[in-house]
Design a protein around this motif. Structure first.
Motif, PDB file in Angstrom:
ATOM      1  N   PRO A  84      13.555   1.723  28.061  1.00  0.00           N
ATOM      2  CA  PRO A  84      14.953   2.132  28.264  1.00  0.00           C
ATOM      3  C   PRO A  84      15.586   1.549  29.528  1.00  0.00           C
ATOM      4  O   PRO A  84      16.780   1.235  29.538  1.00  0.00           O
ATOM      5  N   VAL A 144      16.697  -1.921  28.742  1.00  0.00           N
ATOM      6  CA  VAL A 144      17.875  -1.854  27.861  1.00  0.00           C
ATOM      7  C   VAL A 144      19.126  -1.563  28.688  1.00  0.00           C
ATOM      8  O   VAL A 144      20.160  -2.224  28.522  1.00  0.00           O
ATOM      9  N   CYS A 194      25.574   3.387  21.391  1.00  0.00           N
ATOM     10  CA  CYS A 194      24.180   3.641  21.004  1.00  0.00           C
ATOM     11  C   CYS A 194      24.164   4.984  20.297  1.00  0.00           C
ATOM     12  O   CYS A 194      24.094   6.032  20.952  1.00  0.00           O
ATOM     13  N   GLY A 197      21.525  -0.721  17.612  1.00  0.00           N
ATOM     14  CA  GLY A 197      20.728   0.139  16.742  1.00  0.00           C
ATOM     15  C   GLY A 197      21.561   0.616  15.573  1.00  0.00           C
ATOM     16  O   GLY A 197      21.502   1.782  15.188  1.00  0.00           O
ATOM     17  N   HIS A 227       8.216   0.303  16.590  1.00  0.00           N
ATOM     18  CA  HIS A 227       9.512   0.811  16.123  1.00  0.00           C
ATOM     19  C   HIS A 227      10.114  -0.071  15.027  1.00  0.00           C
ATOM     20  O   HIS A 227      10.677   0.433  14.062  1.00  0.00           O
ATOM     21  N   PHE A 259      14.059   3.384  22.204  1.00  0.00           N
ATOM     22  CA  PHE A 259      13.823   2.190  23.014  1.00  0.00           C
ATOM     23  C   PHE A 259      12.517   2.324  23.771  1.00  0.00           C
ATOM     24  O   PHE A 259      12.304   3.300  24.487  1.00  0.00           O
ATOM     25  N   GLU A 260      11.653   1.325  23.620  1.00  0.00           N
ATOM     26  CA  GLU A 260      10.360   1.349  24.294  1.00  0.00           C
ATOM     27  C   GLU A 260      10.501   1.105  25.788  1.00  0.00           C
ATOM     28  O   GLU A 260       9.678   1.565  26.570  1.00  0.00           O
ATOM     29  N   PHE A 281      18.916   5.640  21.238  1.00  0.00           N
ATOM     30  CA  PHE A 281      18.390   5.499  22.593  1.00  0.00           C
ATOM     31  C   PHE A 281      16.965   6.039  22.778  1.00  0.00           C
ATOM     32  O   PHE A 281      16.153   5.385  23.442  1.00  0.00           O
ATOM     33  N   ASP A 294      16.513  -7.413  19.872  1.00  0.00           N
ATOM     34  CA  ASP A 294      15.994  -6.306  20.667  1.00  0.00           C
ATOM     35  C   ASP A 294      17.058  -5.955  21.702  1.00  0.00           C
ATOM     36  O   ASP A 294      17.637  -6.853  22.321  1.00  0.00           O
ATOM     37  N   ALA A 295      17.328  -4.686  21.884  1.00  0.00           N
ATOM     38  CA  ALA A 295      18.374  -4.259  22.822  1.00  0.00           C
ATOM     39  C   ALA A 295      18.079  -4.675  24.259  1.00  0.00           C
ATOM     40  O   ALA A 295      18.993  -4.739  25.083  1.00  0.00           O
ATOM     41  N   SER A 296      16.830  -4.972  24.564  1.00  0.00           N
ATOM     42  CA  SER A 296      16.500  -5.393  25.924  1.00  0.00           C
ATOM     43  C   SER A 296      16.663  -6.903  26.121  1.00  0.00           C
ATOM     44  O   SER A 296      16.485  -7.404  27.230  1.00  0.00           O
TER      45      SER A 296
END
Length: 149
Positions: free
Chosen positions: A117, A120, A107, A44, A3, A114-115, A111, A91-93
């Protein structure tokens, strides 16, 4: 291609390819029920389409952080809106914010990308304060998004 690589590659033409409905964007920000002075994450952020709407709702006392995994997207957002937000590549996570430190998270149009979710969402729960708000929204239909990607 992951991504991050995809969005870095797409950044130069992103604003020409993606259109946003200003009325929808305003309604999305209204759904966050922002108050002046709050701390908000735009996860994001891409090229920063939501930043002017968020800043208007927060006022100048609010803390607005624009986060994206793709440094090229962030560079474009910063070039357009450098005075509106703090810009962070993350990274959102794995957010750099402290526990219980954020009033709201947006978001917008991110959404589905996200690999992980679940990771996250766990991270959002970690950084949101009690009573904090999360809005996940998309301005386009599933068919339009699939056609773009």
């Amino acid at each position: 291609m992951n991504h991050r690589e995809f969005f870095n590659r797409m950044a130069p033409q992103w604003d020409e390819q993606v259109r946003h409905d200003a009325c929808k964007l305003s309604r999305i920000v209204t759904a966050l029920s922002l108050q002046p002075g709050e701390r908000v994450l735009d996860i994001g952020t891409g090229t920063g389409v939501m930043l002017p709407y968020l800043r208007q709702a927060l006022g100048m006392l609010g803390e607005l952080t624009a986060i994206d995994v793709a440094e090229e997207m962030l560079a474009r957002a910063r070039a357009k809106h450098s005075e509106l937000a703090l810009f962070l590549q993350a990274d959102a996570s794995l957010l750099p914010q402290a526990e219980n430190s954020v009033d709201a998270i947006l978001c917008y149009s991110v959404f589905p990308h996200f690999e992980q979710p679940q990771a996250v969402l766990s991270e959002f729960a970690r950084v949101l304060r009690a009573g904090g708000r999360l809005v996940v929204a998309h301005g386009e239909s599933r068919a339009a998004i699939n056609a773009l990607h």
